[in-house]
Write a protein that holds these residues in place. Structure first.
Motif, PDB file in Angstrom:
ATOM      1  N   UNK A 145      37.593  43.245  33.562  1.00 26.94           N
ATOM      2  CA  UNK A 145      38.367  42.218  32.883  1.00 26.94           C
ATOM      3  C   UNK A 145      37.528  41.591  31.787  1.00 26.94           C
ATOM      4  N   UNK A 146      37.401  40.286  31.849  1.00 27.59           N
ATOM      5  CA  UNK A 146      36.630  39.596  30.819  1.00 27.59           C
ATOM      6  C   UNK A 146      35.190  39.337  31.203  1.00 27.59           C
ATOM      7  N   UNK A 147      34.753  39.937  32.308  1.00 31.25           N
ATOM      8  CA  UNK A 147      33.392  39.666  32.789  1.00 31.25           C
ATOM      9  C   UNK A 147      32.525  40.916  32.717  1.00 31.25           C
ATOM     10  N   UNK A 148      31.355  40.724  32.125  1.00 33.04           N
ATOM     11  CA  UNK A 148      30.359  41.800  32.066  1.00 33.04           C
ATOM     12  C   UNK A 148      29.300  41.543  33.118  1.00 33.04           C
ATOM     13  N   UNK A 149      28.827  42.622  33.714  1.00 34.57           N
ATOM     14  CA  UNK A 149      27.864  42.452  34.795  1.00 34.57           C
ATOM     15  C   UNK A 149      26.846  43.579  34.772  1.00 34.57           C
ATOM     16  N   UNK A 150      25.603  43.217  35.055  1.00 35.22           N
ATOM     17  CA  UNK A 150      24.549  44.243  35.077  1.00 35.22           C
ATOM     18  C   UNK A 150      23.446  43.787  36.035  1.00 35.22           C
ATOM     19  N   UNK A 151      22.953  44.720  36.843  1.00 36.38           N
ATOM     20  CA  UNK A 151      21.821  44.353  37.698  1.00 36.38           C
ATOM     21  C   UNK A 151      20.605  44.063  36.824  1.00 36.38           C
ATOM     22  N   UNK A 152      19.961  42.953  37.103  1.00 35.48           N
ATOM     23  CA  UNK A 152      18.832  42.547  36.269  1.00 35.48           C
ATOM     24  C   UNK A 152      17.695  42.055  37.150  1.00 35.48           C
ATOM     25  N   UNK A 153      16.532  42.596  36.898  1.00 33.70           N
ATOM     26  CA  UNK A 153      15.356  42.106  37.607  1.00 33.70           C
ATOM     27  C   UNK A 153      14.259  41.858  36.583  1.00 33.70           C
ATOM     28  N   UNK A 154      13.804  40.629  36.527  1.00 29.50           N
ATOM     29  CA  UNK A 154      12.743  40.280  35.589  1.00 29.50           C
ATOM     30  C   UNK A 154      11.495  39.957  36.393  1.00 29.50           C
ATOM     31  N   UNK A 155      10.498  40.799  36.307  1.00 27.93           N
ATOM     32  CA  UNK A 155       9.333  40.677  37.181  1.00 27.93           C
ATOM     33  C   UNK A 155       8.356  39.578  36.779  1.00 27.93           C
ATOM     34  N   UNK A 156       8.534  39.024  35.606  1.00 32.93           N
ATOM     35  CA  UNK A 156       7.586  38.002  35.164  1.00 32.93           C
ATOM     36  C   UNK A 156       8.337  36.761  34.699  1.00 32.93           C
ATOM     37  N   UNK A 157       7.755  35.606  34.987  1.00 33.86           N
ATOM     38  CA  UNK A 157       8.367  34.349  34.573  1.00 33.86           C
ATOM     39  C   UNK A 157       8.292  34.186  33.067  1.00 33.86           C
ATOM     40  N   UNK A 158       9.127  33.319  32.559  1.00 33.35           N
ATOM     41  CA  UNK A 158       9.062  33.021  31.134  1.00 33.35           C
ATOM     42  C   UNK A 158      10.431  32.740  30.553  1.00 33.35           C
ATOM     43  N   UNK A 159      10.413  32.515  29.262  1.00 31.83           N
ATOM     44  CA  UNK A 159      11.658  32.303  28.529  1.00 31.83           C
ATOM     45  C   UNK A 159      12.070  33.630  27.904  1.00 31.83           C
ATOM     46  N   UNK A 160      13.283  34.021  28.164  1.00 33.24           N
ATOM     47  CA  UNK A 160      13.795  35.292  27.665  1.00 33.24           C
ATOM     48  C   UNK A 160      14.969  35.048  26.732  1.00 33.24           C
ATOM     49  N   UNK A 161      15.234  36.064  25.960  1.00 31.21           N
ATOM     50  CA  UNK A 161      16.427  36.062  25.116  1.00 31.21           C
ATOM     51  C   UNK A 161      17.239  37.296  25.498  1.00 31.21           C
ATOM     52  N   UNK A 162      18.527  37.087  25.685  1.00 34.79           N
ATOM     53  CA  UNK A 162      19.422  38.216  25.958  1.00 34.79           C
ATOM     54  C   UNK A 162      20.369  38.365  24.776  1.00 34.79           C
ATOM     55  N   UNK A 163      20.452  39.563  24.243  1.00 33.38           N
ATOM     56  CA  UNK A 163      21.301  39.836  23.085  1.00 33.38           C
ATOM     57  C   UNK A 163      22.465  40.721  23.508  1.00 33.38           C
TER      58      UNK A 163
END
Ligand code: CU
Length: 330
Positions: A145-163
């Motif tokens: 529908x209107x929702x996108x989903x993806x498994x995500x694992x970020x192994x390190x802390x910090x500020x990220x940007x998702x595009x």
């Protein structure tokens, strides 16, 4: 040449590529029209520099030049643009924990968008990277529908940007960006010097070309495995390589593509992949090349600094003070 590597093509490149590669032809507006037309002229997408190819030898119609250069704001810097807004379900991710990252694209009518135009085999491309240019990943969420989903694992802390890189049906392609926080002890990678080679697993990728601000630059990435040139690259997302460039400092997003396509009868499956690109300003850029070989997609990571503009009367840009190359696989 002290790593003065040049990449180019901005929002313009993105639109050209998307408009052309798949014959999408949906890019609209003055810029989109021009680039779509330029793409048709070339018969292929792979020329992000279409329209300003004087110097790149691509032989595009000069008439597209002004329009193609028009965008003033690079992609990825805004969470909302042209009536479309990126809305994450949560903007925090727990360090080292695999979660389903969910988000929507809210349309001008206030509802989640459900119709997207396929670009490069996918209806939406998601790039995630930490603010220090590390931890790059290129993901393809699934849509319900209107929702996108993806498994995500970020192994390190910090500020990220998702595009999120997509084209709503009937609208122009765009890249929206959203912040993602991963709480924890964040230690930014130290700045490193630009390098012309990157290693990923058994592969060595060499970058040649000069990155000149505001100009179309040809970049050649050559892939070798165990010291031998790779001549049997496999198509990935309808190309032999995908290159993303991010500006150090604000993560302005530049998505560029190769000259040629796997099925065009003239593009060899390696070892060289050619891109046309343009960076809008002097500085340092992170370059991320996705390529597929022996059934596996790998990402080669470079840091590149712009060189002097040959027409700028000797003014030079910093060439060695930016982030360095971060080698990693995924
Ligand atoms: Cu993608």
């Amino acid at each position: 040449m002290n790593g003065a590597i040049k990449v180019g093509a901005y929002v313009v490149g993105l639109a050209v590529v998307f408009g052309g590669a798949l014959g999408v032809g949906r890019v609209v507006g003055p810029v989109g029209d021009a680039v779509a037309e330029a793409a048709r002229d070339t018969g292929h997408s792979a020329e992000p520099g279409a329209g300003h190819a004087a110097g790149a030898g691509a032989g595009h119609d000069e008439g597209h030049d002004e329009a193609a250069r028009a965008p003033a704001v690079p992609g990825g810097l805004q969470v909302s643009q042209g009536g479309y807004t990126l809305l994450p379900e949560a903007d925090e991710v727990k360090v080292g924990e695999r979660t389903d990252f969910r988000f929507s694209v809210i349309g001008p009518d206030g509802h989640p968008v459900t119709g997207f135009t396929t670009q490069h085999d996918k209806k939406l491309h998601l790039i995630v990277v930490r603010r220090d240019l590390t931890g790059f990943r290129h993901l393809h969420p699934t849509q319900k529908g209107g929702v996108w989903s993806v498994p995500l694992e970020l192994p390190a802390a910090g500020e990220y940007r998702a595009f999120a890189d997509f084209a709503p049906e009937g609208a122009e392609a765009m890249t929206l960006g959203m912040d993602l926080s991963v709480a924890g002890d964040y230690r930014p990678e130290p700045p490193a010097v630009p390098a012309e080679t990157a290693k990923v697993g058994d592969y060595t990728v060499t970058l040649a070309g000069d990155l000149v601000p505001g100009r179309t630059s040809m970049l050649t990435l050559s892939i070798a495995k165990d010291g031998k040139p790779v001549t049997d690259l496999e198509p990935y997302l309808a190309a032999y390589g995908h290159l993303v460039a991010l500006r150090d400092g604000d993560l302005a997003y530049l998505h560029v593509h190769p000259d040629g396509a796997p099925d065009d009868g003239r593009t060899a499956p390696g070892p060289d992949i050619t891109f046309y690109a343009e960076v809008p300003s002097a500085g340092t850029y992170g370059l991320y090349l996705d390529f597929k070989h022996a059934g596996t997609v790998r990402t080669a990571v470079f840091t590149a600094a712009t060189g002097p503009d040959p027409e700028a009367g000797g003014a030079t840009a910093p060439a060695g003070d930016g982030h360095g190359s971060h080698e990693h696989g995924r």
